[in-house]
Design a protein around this motif. Structure first.
Motif, PDB file in Angstrom:
ATOM      1  N   SER A 130     -26.083 -28.908  42.712  1.00  0.00           N
ATOM      2  CA  SER A 130     -27.240 -29.793  42.751  1.00  0.00           C
ATOM      3  C   SER A 130     -27.256 -30.751  41.559  1.00  0.00           C
ATOM      4  N   ASP A 131     -26.589 -30.374  40.447  1.00  0.00           N
ATOM      5  CA  ASP A 131     -26.483 -31.293  39.310  1.00  0.00           C
ATOM      6  C   ASP A 131     -25.675 -32.533  39.679  1.00  0.00           C
ATOM      7  N   ILE A 132     -24.668 -32.358  40.523  1.00  0.00           N
ATOM      8  CA  ILE A 132     -23.855 -33.502  40.964  1.00  0.00           C
ATOM      9  C   ILE A 132     -24.750 -34.500  41.692  1.00  0.00           C
ATOM     10  N   ILE A 133     -25.630 -33.998  42.542  1.00  0.00           N
ATOM     11  CA  ILE A 133     -26.552 -34.880  43.276  1.00  0.00           C
ATOM     12  C   ILE A 133     -27.490 -35.582  42.308  1.00  0.00           C
ATOM     13  N   SER A 134     -27.976 -34.845  41.315  1.00  0.00           N
ATOM     14  CA  SER A 134     -28.914 -35.429  40.349  1.00  0.00           C
ATOM     15  C   SER A 134     -28.291 -36.587  39.573  1.00  0.00           C
ATOM     16  N   TYR A 135     -26.980 -36.530  39.377  1.00  0.00           N
ATOM     17  CA  TYR A 135     -26.310 -37.573  38.596  1.00  0.00           C
ATOM     18  C   TYR A 135     -25.673 -38.648  39.475  1.00  0.00           C
ATOM     19  N   LEU A 136     -25.835 -38.554  40.786  1.00  0.00           N
ATOM     20  CA  LEU A 136     -25.300 -39.609  41.659  1.00  0.00           C
ATOM     21  C   LEU A 136     -25.887 -40.985  41.347  1.00  0.00           C
ATOM     22  N   GLN A 146      -3.875 -39.772  62.867  1.00  0.00           N
ATOM     23  CA  GLN A 146      -4.382 -41.093  62.512  1.00  0.00           C
ATOM     24  C   GLN A 146      -5.785 -40.953  61.935  1.00  0.00           C
ATOM     25  N   GLY A 147      -5.883 -39.971  61.041  1.00  0.00           N
ATOM     26  CA  GLY A 147      -7.142 -39.656  60.388  1.00  0.00           C
ATOM     27  C   GLY A 147      -6.990 -39.645  58.883  1.00  0.00           C
ATOM     28  N   TYR A 148      -7.964 -39.056  58.209  1.00  0.00           N
ATOM     29  CA  TYR A 148      -8.042 -39.062  56.748  1.00  0.00           C
ATOM     30  C   TYR A 148      -8.243 -37.627  56.267  1.00  0.00           C
ATOM     31  N   ILE A 149      -7.361 -37.177  55.377  1.00  0.00           N
ATOM     32  CA  ILE A 149      -7.426 -35.822  54.845  1.00  0.00           C
ATOM     33  C   ILE A 149      -7.686 -35.918  53.344  1.00  0.00           C
ATOM     34  N   ILE A 150      -8.764 -35.299  52.882  1.00  0.00           N
ATOM     35  CA  ILE A 150      -9.009 -35.198  51.444  1.00  0.00           C
ATOM     36  C   ILE A 150      -8.731 -33.758  51.024  1.00  0.00           C
ATOM     37  N   LEU A 151      -7.620 -33.559  50.327  1.00  0.00           N
ATOM     38  CA  LEU A 151      -7.315 -32.247  49.750  1.00  0.00           C
ATOM     39  C   LEU A 151      -8.100 -32.127  48.453  1.00  0.00           C
ATOM     40  N   LYS A 152      -9.095 -31.272  48.450  1.00  0.00           N
ATOM     41  CA  LYS A 152     -10.011 -31.200  47.317  1.00  0.00           C
ATOM     42  C   LYS A 152      -9.421 -30.399  46.161  1.00  0.00           C
ATOM     43  N   GLY A 153      -9.807 -30.790  44.964  1.00  0.00           N
ATOM     44  CA  GLY A 153      -9.362 -30.108  43.757  1.00  0.00           C
ATOM     45  C   GLY A 153      -9.314 -31.097  42.613  1.00  0.00           C
ATOM     46  N   HIS A 154      -8.768 -30.682  41.474  1.00  0.00           N
ATOM     47  CA  HIS A 154      -8.548 -31.632  40.395  1.00  0.00           C
ATOM     48  C   HIS A 154      -7.498 -32.627  40.875  1.00  0.00           C
ATOM     49  N   TYR A 155      -7.758 -33.910  40.682  1.00  0.00           N
ATOM     50  CA  TYR A 155      -6.961 -34.954  41.312  1.00  0.00           C
ATOM     51  C   TYR A 155      -6.968 -34.783  42.834  1.00  0.00           C
ATOM     52  N   THR A 186     -11.454 -38.714  38.769  1.00  0.00           N
ATOM     53  CA  THR A 186     -12.730 -38.219  38.258  1.00  0.00           C
ATOM     54  C   THR A 186     -12.938 -36.757  38.661  1.00  0.00           C
ATOM     55  N   GLY A 187     -13.862 -36.100  37.968  1.00  0.00           N
ATOM     56  CA  GLY A 187     -14.168 -34.703  38.273  1.00  0.00           C
ATOM     57  C   GLY A 187     -13.676 -33.781  37.174  1.00  0.00           C
ATOM     58  N   ASN A 188     -14.192 -32.567  37.160  1.00  0.00           N
ATOM     59  CA  ASN A 188     -13.864 -31.595  36.124  1.00  0.00           C
ATOM     60  C   ASN A 188     -14.051 -30.190  36.668  1.00  0.00           C
ATOM     61  N   SER A 189     -13.590 -29.208  35.900  1.00  0.00           N
ATOM     62  CA  SER A 189     -13.601 -27.831  36.384  1.00  0.00           C
ATOM     63  C   SER A 189     -14.997 -27.234  36.476  1.00  0.00           C
ATOM     64  N   GLY A 190     -16.004 -27.884  35.888  1.00  0.00           N
ATOM     65  CA  GLY A 190     -17.370 -27.431  36.080  1.00  0.00           C
ATOM     66  C   GLY A 190     -17.825 -27.554  37.522  1.00  0.00           C
ATOM     67  N   TYR A 223     -14.569 -40.572  44.536  1.00  0.00           N
ATOM     68  CA  TYR A 223     -14.664 -41.075  43.160  1.00  0.00           C
ATOM     69  C   TYR A 223     -16.079 -40.867  42.611  1.00  0.00           C
ATOM     70  N   LEU A 224     -17.088 -41.221  43.391  1.00  0.00           N
ATOM     71  CA  LEU A 224     -18.482 -41.035  42.989  1.00  0.00           C
ATOM     72  C   LEU A 224     -18.802 -39.562  42.750  1.00  0.00           C
ATOM     73  N   HIS A 225     -18.329 -38.719  43.643  1.00  0.00           N
ATOM     74  CA  HIS A 225     -18.551 -37.280  43.555  1.00  0.00           C
ATOM     75  C   HIS A 225     -18.034 -36.749  42.225  1.00  0.00           C
ATOM     76  N   GLY A 226     -16.804 -37.105  41.884  1.00  0.00           N
ATOM     77  CA  GLY A 226     -16.229 -36.655  40.619  1.00  0.00           C
ATOM     78  C   GLY A 226     -16.902 -37.291  39.417  1.00  0.00           C
ATOM     79  N   LEU A 227     -17.247 -38.568  39.529  1.00  0.00           N
ATOM     80  CA  LEU A 227     -17.894 -39.266  38.418  1.00  0.00           C
ATOM     81  C   LEU A 227     -19.267 -38.665  38.129  1.00  0.00           C
ATOM     82  N   ALA A 228     -20.029 -38.366  39.174  1.00  0.00           N
ATOM     83  CA  ALA A 228     -21.331 -37.727  38.973  1.00  0.00           C
ATOM     84  C   ALA A 228     -21.156 -36.379  38.277  1.00  0.00           C
ATOM     85  N   GLY A 229     -20.105 -35.649  38.664  1.00  0.00           N
ATOM     86  CA  GLY A 229     -19.807 -34.382  38.001  1.00  0.00           C
ATOM     87  C   GLY A 229     -19.448 -34.567  36.538  1.00  0.00           C
ATOM     88  N   ASP A 230     -18.707 -35.633  36.235  1.00  0.00           N
ATOM     89  CA  ASP A 230     -18.338 -35.915  34.841  1.00  0.00           C
ATOM     90  C   ASP A 230     -19.559 -36.290  34.009  1.00  0.00           C
TER      91      ASP A 230
END
Length: 503
Positions: free
Chosen positions: A489-495, A407-416, A431-435, A468-475
């Motif tokens: 750290s670039d992801i944080i800079s673009y948050l 009864q928890g939440y699992i985020i399988l990380k990766g593209h999509y 959102t997000g990219n291979s960078g 969504y924010l994490h991937g969008l900042a990366g984009d």
């Protein structure tokens, strides 16, 4: 965007036919016009086309597309495979239309097949089998697929590369699946298109709107869907004008060991950038100087051990706990980890070494609190579940089951990245990219979600907005910096820009 099963896709077609209403042959013609237009956008009429059509409606689509291309001045050869003398009604109707047209070099195969020469200039239109396929291709069709794959021709697949199933390809024969350069899928993406181990077959993907029933799409439940930006924007909280740091939440991060302070810094900076009022970082004493310098906004709480996390802390004053990045996996840390999670009276995000510790102490998984958030990458998830998954689909199903069981939440990380909710729903993040495939990206996600939880979002919304924010900042970072040089750290800079976009 909802992700329908193969059965639901068939129902959507039938519902459109019955309720628009429209004849099935006319719906096929409508799809063919959109498909032909997309092909004409990609290749000029100087490009020779070779269409391979199967006996079902995917073959009917290919025949109709070939006829329309011939009408537009393309040189088209068509091979219709009618091995069992059993074509679908619409495929048979399009066979008659293409014969009557007399602009296409048409061959119908009922027994022996002499394959055409496929040159580098040729474009193959793959219309052998679509979303209705439910078993691996064998025999002559498998041989044809291998022949196409070995050729230098470009391949465009209609709806799905032939041989690829709509959802579960765990036991498929991967050598017997078309490797398309371009897939033109109809109306909506299919589940297999979102899974990493299927990408090698799909090539570039375009989704074509053929105006299937919006009523069916709106009213039909789907276990999986792709997030859309307006959904995420609707979840965002307004920041009150009279807010102060005491009303914006207090987060606790238990992060870092000696030599892994970078993970602690990244998670802490991301957490502070996510709107939280206050952040306390519990970390070994050896990290004191670098943490004070790198994250001056955070309050440091030093562990009694100089080098590792060894002593759980009281969580009464905190609104969210993030634990795991850079933590290490010593036995002292493992014991402190489960004690810390057990003591938490607030939502918990467990990542990285927290997941690795749970993987090596399987009995502790049953002690995890209801509503816990786990954010594993594929290898961490496989270790947690005790075995390597046979396929990405299998891993996704296991993640759904684990989210339901805990009864928890699992985020399988990766593209999509896939967020598996306790009720069995799966939300895919577009959102997000291979960078972002770089060390520290996961630590940033942990910080973001922890900050959102402390800010007052519930687990489902914090996970949804966070990934969504994490991937969008990366984009956004990628647009300015490119993929190759992007770091965590670039992801944080673009948050901040990501928040501005969806806020």
């Amino acid at each position: 965007m909802k992700i329908f099963t193969a059965a639901q896709i068939h129902e959507l077609d039938q519902y459109t036919i019955e309720h628009e209403p429209v004849r099935s042959i006319d719906l096929m013609e409508r799809a063919a016009k959109v498909l032909a237009a997309a092909i004409m956008e990609e290749w000029s009429d100087q490009t020779p086309m070779v269409a391979f059509a199967g006996p079902g409606n995917n073959g009917g689509d290919a025949l109709a597309v070939a006829r329309l291309l011939a009408d537009a001045g393309y040189t088209v050869s068509v091979y219709l495979f009618n091995i069992h003398n059993m074509l679908s009604d619409d495929c048979a109707a399009n066979r008659e239309r293409i014969i009557e047209q007399r602009k296409v070099q048409f061959t119908e195969i009922s027994l022996n097949f002499d394959p055409p020469d496929l040159t580098p200039d040729t474009v193959v239109i793959d219309g052998l089998f679509g979303s209705g396929l439910n078993k691996a291709l064998m025999g002559g069709f498998a041989s044809l697929v291998k022949y196409i794959n070995k050729s230098p021709a470009k391949v465009v697949s209609i709806d799905l590369p032939s041989g690829l199933m709509c959802e579960d390809n765990t036991y498929n024969v991967h050598a017997n699946i078309i490797r398309a350069d371009l897939t033109l899928t109809l109306q909506q993406k299919k589940l297999s298109m979102l899974l990493p181990d299927c990408q090698q077959y799909i090539g570039r993907l375009r989704v074509l709107d053929i105006r299937l029933s919006p009523e069916y799409i709106m009213n039909t439940e789907a276990k999986s869907r792709i997030l859309e930006e307006h959904e995420v924007s609707a979840l965002m909280k307004h920041r009150p004008d009279f807010a102060n740091k005491g009303t914006m939440g207090h987060a606790l991060l238990v992060v870092g060991s000696y030599g892994m302070s970078g993970a602690a810094i990244l998670a802490s900076r991301a957490c502070m950038r996510s709107g939280v009022g206050k952040l306390t970082v519990h970390t070994p004493a050896r990290n004191y100087d670098i943490m004070q310098i790198s994250v001056p906004e955070a309050v440091l709480q030093l562990d009694k051990d100089d080098y590792e996390f060894s002593d759980s802390v009281v969580c009464d004053d905190f609104d969210a706990l993030g634990i795991g990045p850079g933590l290490g996996q010593s036995e002292n840390t493992a014991v402190a980890l489960i004690a810390q999670i057990s003591r938490a009276k607030c939502p918990v995000v467990a990542d990285a070494d927290a997941i690795n510790i749970l993987a090596s102490h399987q009995a502790w998984i049953q002690q995890l609190p209801k509503g816990i958030i786990l954010t594993p990458h594929p290898k961490e998830f496989d270790r947690l579940m005790g075995s390597a998954s046979a396929s990405c689909y299998d891993r996704l199903m296991r993640a759904r089951q684990l989210a339901s069981r805990l009864q928890g939440y699992i985020i399988l990380k990766g593209h999509y990245s896939a967020l598996c909710l306790p009720d069995g729903q799966v939300l895919f993040n577009p959102t997000g990219n291979s960078g972002m495939a770089t060390a520290g990206s996961g630590d940033v996600l942990t910080g973001i979600i922890t900050g959102l939880l402390a800010r007052g979002y519930n687990q489902a919304d914090a996970c949804t907005i966070g990934m969504y924010l994490h991937g969008l900042a990366g984009d956004l970072a990628m647009k300015d910096l490119g993929k190759e040089s992007l770091v965590a750290s670039d992801i944080i800079s673009y948050l901040p820009k990501a928040f501005l976009r969806i806020g």
